[in-house]
Design a protein around this motif. Sequence first.
Motif, mmCIF file in Angstrom:
data_model
loop_
_atom_site.group_PDB
_atom_site.id
_atom_site.type_symbol
_atom_site.label_atom_id
_atom_site.label_comp_id
_atom_site.label_asym_id
_atom_site.label_seq_id
_atom_site.Cartn_x
_atom_site.Cartn_y
_atom_site.Cartn_z
ATOM 1 N N LEU A 282 6.861 -27.308 -66.943
ATOM 2 C CA LEU A 282 5.969 -26.659 -65.978
ATOM 3 C C LEU A 282 4.559 -26.601 -66.552
ATOM 4 C CD1 LEU A 282 5.435 -24.995 -63.374
ATOM 5 C CD2 LEU A 282 6.051 -22.956 -64.711
ATOM 6 N N LEU A 283 4.440 -26.132 -67.792
ATOM 7 C CA LEU A 283 3.119 -26.044 -68.420
ATOM 8 C C LEU A 283 2.506 -27.421 -68.648
ATOM 9 C CD1 LEU A 283 3.780 -23.057 -68.673
ATOM 10 C CD2 LEU A 283 3.067 -23.149 -71.069
ATOM 11 N N ARG A 284 3.344 -28.398 -68.955
ATOM 12 C CA ARG A 284 2.829 -29.755 -69.147
ATOM 13 C C ARG A 284 2.181 -30.274 -67.866
ATOM 14 N NH1 ARG A 284 3.285 -34.070 -72.583
ATOM 15 N NH2 ARG A 284 3.384 -36.143 -71.635
ATOM 16 N N THR A 285 2.751 -29.924 -66.724
ATOM 17 C CA THR A 285 2.167 -30.349 -65.452
ATOM 18 C C THR A 285 0.855 -29.626 -65.205
ATOM 19 O OG1 THR A 285 4.446 -30.613 -64.652
ATOM 20 C CG2 THR A 285 2.686 -30.764 -63.023
ATOM 21 N N TYR A 286 0.821 -28.323 -65.473
ATOM 22 C CA TYR A 286 -0.450 -27.590 -65.335
ATOM 23 C C TYR A 286 -1.521 -28.167 -66.265
ATOM 24 C CZ TYR A 286 1.150 -23.791 -62.293
ATOM 25 O OH TYR A 286 1.593 -23.051 -61.224
ATOM 26 N N ALA A 287 -1.112 -28.608 -67.452
ATOM 27 C CA ALA A 287 -2.077 -29.118 -68.430
ATOM 28 C C ALA A 287 -2.813 -30.348 -67.914
ATOM 29 C CB ALA A 287 -1.352 -29.449 -69.737
ATOM 30 N N TYR A 288 -2.115 -31.163 -67.113
ATOM 31 C CA TYR A 288 -2.709 -32.426 -66.680
ATOM 32 C C TYR A 288 -3.060 -32.455 -65.195
ATOM 33 C CZ TYR A 288 -1.391 -34.191 -71.249
ATOM 34 O OH TYR A 288 -1.284 -34.368 -72.603
ATOM 35 N N VAL A 289 -2.796 -31.374 -64.468
ATOM 36 C CA VAL A 289 -3.082 -31.387 -63.034
ATOM 37 C C VAL A 289 -4.580 -31.243 -62.768
ATOM 38 C CG1 VAL A 289 -2.922 -28.899 -62.506
ATOM 39 C CG2 VAL A 289 -2.101 -30.588 -60.846
ATOM 40 N N GLU A 290 -5.328 -30.708 -63.762
ATOM 41 C CA GLU A 290 -6.787 -30.573 -63.652
ATOM 42 C C GLU A 290 -7.368 -30.694 -65.058
ATOM 43 O OE1 GLU A 290 -10.630 -29.778 -61.952
ATOM 44 O OE2 GLU A 290 -9.818 -29.184 -63.894
ATOM 45 N N ILE A 338 -6.682 -24.571 -60.150
ATOM 46 C CA ILE A 338 -5.365 -25.205 -60.177
ATOM 47 C C ILE A 338 -4.498 -24.639 -59.056
ATOM 48 C CG2 ILE A 338 -5.379 -25.742 -62.643
ATOM 49 C CD1 ILE A 338 -3.731 -23.201 -63.096
ATOM 50 N N PRO A 339 -3.473 -25.372 -58.632
ATOM 51 C CA PRO A 339 -2.578 -24.883 -57.568
ATOM 52 C C PRO A 339 -1.479 -23.999 -58.145
ATOM 53 C CG PRO A 339 -1.879 -27.063 -58.217
ATOM 54 C CD PRO A 339 -3.094 -26.744 -59.062
ATOM 55 N N CYS A 340 -0.599 -23.550 -57.280
ATOM 56 C CA CYS A 340 0.632 -22.875 -57.700
ATOM 57 C C CYS A 340 1.751 -23.910 -57.583
ATOM 58 C CB CYS A 340 0.926 -21.665 -56.831
ATOM 59 S SG CYS A 340 2.436 -20.792 -57.305
ATOM 60 N N LEU A 341 2.113 -24.505 -58.701
ATOM 61 C CA LEU A 341 3.051 -25.627 -58.673
ATOM 62 C C LEU A 341 4.428 -25.232 -58.167
ATOM 63 C CD1 LEU A 341 2.118 -27.390 -62.035
ATOM 64 C CD2 LEU A 341 1.568 -28.151 -59.719
ATOM 65 N N GLN A 342 4.906 -24.054 -58.531
ATOM 66 C CA GLN A 342 6.255 -23.654 -58.118
ATOM 67 C C GLN A 342 6.344 -23.363 -56.637
ATOM 68 O OE1 GLN A 342 6.357 -20.958 -61.650
ATOM 69 N NE2 GLN A 342 8.564 -21.305 -61.542
ATOM 70 N N ASP A 344 4.092 -24.975 -54.380
ATOM 71 C CA ASP A 344 3.732 -26.232 -53.711
ATOM 72 C C ASP A 344 4.786 -27.321 -53.901
ATOM 73 O OD1 ASP A 344 1.452 -24.947 -52.964
ATOM 74 O OD2 ASP A 344 0.114 -26.013 -54.336
ATOM 75 N N TYR A 345 5.494 -27.277 -55.042
ATOM 76 C CA TYR A 345 6.501 -28.297 -55.352
ATOM 77 C C TYR A 345 7.794 -27.630 -55.833
ATOM 78 C CZ TYR A 345 2.267 -31.162 -55.377
ATOM 79 O OH TYR A 345 1.081 -31.760 -55.039
ATOM 80 N N PRO A 346 8.408 -26.813 -54.984
ATOM 81 C CA PRO A 346 9.596 -26.061 -55.431
ATOM 82 C C PRO A 346 10.743 -26.954 -55.874
ATOM 83 C CG PRO A 346 9.366 -25.968 -53.034
ATOM 84 C CD PRO A 346 8.104 -26.565 -53.563
ATOM 85 N N GLU A 347 10.871 -28.144 -55.272
ATOM 86 C CA GLU A 347 11.979 -29.034 -55.633
ATOM 87 C C GLU A 347 11.811 -29.596 -57.046
ATOM 88 O OE1 GLU A 347 8.667 -31.506 -54.156
ATOM 89 O OE2 GLU A 347 9.621 -29.652 -53.466
ATOM 90 N N CYS A 348 10.574 -29.640 -57.554
ATOM 91 C CA CYS A 348 10.326 -30.186 -58.902
ATOM 92 C C CYS A 348 10.566 -29.163 -60.002
ATOM 93 C CB CYS A 348 8.892 -30.701 -59.001
ATOM 94 S SG CYS A 348 8.522 -32.063 -57.882
ATOM 95 N N PHE A 349 10.566 -27.886 -59.641
ATOM 96 C CA PHE A 349 10.699 -26.834 -60.642
ATOM 97 C C PHE A 349 11.793 -25.836 -60.258
ATOM 98 C CE2 PHE A 349 6.278 -28.313 -60.655
ATOM 99 C CZ PHE A 349 6.191 -28.774 -61.956
ATOM 100 N N ASN A 350 12.841 -26.349 -59.630
ATOM 101 C CA ASN A 350 13.970 -25.517 -59.240
ATOM 102 C C ASN A 350 14.702 -25.052 -60.497
ATOM 103 O OD1 ASN A 350 16.575 -24.601 -58.325
ATOM 104 N ND2 ASN A 350 16.220 -25.690 -56.407
#
Length: 473
Positions: A282-290, A338-342, A344-350
């Motif tokens: 999850l944090l890795r995605t936040y690190a590179y999303v912006e 940054i967005p709220c990944l969980q 916006d993409y709940p299926e990726c971070f279930n």
Amino acid sequence: MFPKGYVFSHKDGQSGYLPHTLSQQRRTEAHLNVTNFIGPPMNIPFLIPTCQWTQVEQPDGRNRKRRRDKQTESDLKRQRFGSPAPLSRPSKNANFTPQPATGPVSSREMGNSYSCVPTCSSAASKTGGCVPPLREGSQQSTFQPSSVNDKLSQQILELFQAYEQQNEDLEKKERCRAALQRDIQTIFPCAQVFLTGSSLNGFGSRSSDADLCLVTEEGTVNRKDAVYVLNLVRKLLYKLSYIESPKLIRAKVPILKFRDRVSGVEFDLNFNNTVGIRNTFLLRTYAYVEKRVRPIILVIKKWASHHRINDASRGTLSSYTLVLMVLHYLQTLPEPVIPCLQMDYPECFNCKMDIHLVPSGPSNIPAFVSKNQSSLGDLLLDFLKYYATVFKWDEHVISVRQARTLPKTSWREWRDKFICVEEPFDRTNTARAVHNKIKFEAIKAEFMKSYQVLQLRKDLNFILPLKNAKPKR
């Protein structure tokens, strides 16, 4: 505790992330492909060399100790944690022998051939999303001129570029992880070792230690079982020539600490802390999303460490808590960075996704295009202002999961706590280490003091002397 062997199966058929038509062997191989990211690009459920379930051979009767009539508790535990059972047909406890491998590598052999372990390949193909493949550590990012158009922003960027973890740093850690996994599998054939934490989540520096998670079966374990397993691993580490100073810390969450003699990297190994694997990606995605996220967080971690408020063992903030605090701030600006990944993409971070699919879950999430074009310097200053003057510590709970503050209720995780930061998956309080009012007031004081100084001076040297900011490695 581990009724199903080591395959992380779907719970009651409700998780739809891997087709049920796949055999147990194919699903297991998919898991191995993800956890060990050495070699060519791998896509689920791409298969590694064919594996074969083999029956454990019974030794003959010569020079054999007499079998005891009663089993001790130690015997039962050893069987529970992966000892193969001699059955006439393949079972969940059978040996899992890779082919065409010649057999398990002994500790001594592994120690002598450590340098021959394959390294991370940088030739992996790119995915369609913003997150780089696991084989790639740092990336040289280009920033919009507006992001670095002042002295403070330039200082932040220069410090980030000097400190950020390089590909060779990640490679050293991965080499040790791969070697250690092979050795641990000589006592726990079903085990997998995951690299977690800042080494993989994008927020590590060149001097960062490495966190490892030993997984035998997804699910929670009690402290007694964790201590038992880690103690067996500790005894193994004493026999490995590439490991030194293994030490078992019998804390609330037991940790096995040791040092890689080859690279000099310090490691912390936990047992079955699978939530740490989930939050790493999850944090890795936040690190590179912006692109501005990584420089801001690295500098804030250095700032907190300089002012001695970044050490959970001493009653202050853990690095993980600091990262969540920064992400919350960036999410809740009038124009979010940054967005709220969980959400916006709940299926990726279930949180019910099979653990071996977690690394590939966010692989296709695109970069976030923010309307907020604040510079790195402005974001740092506003971060300090937010926690110095805006955030209500006694009323609010930080939630990255929902990109907002939650009311501080009487729930046991928040009750009588000075700082409340929600863990995005298990929803515990990551800031529970701050249990002393004096330490809490010191943390708040540093935010206020640094905000006032930086607002006046607009120079990073006044809150984090750059002349002392030199990487250790």
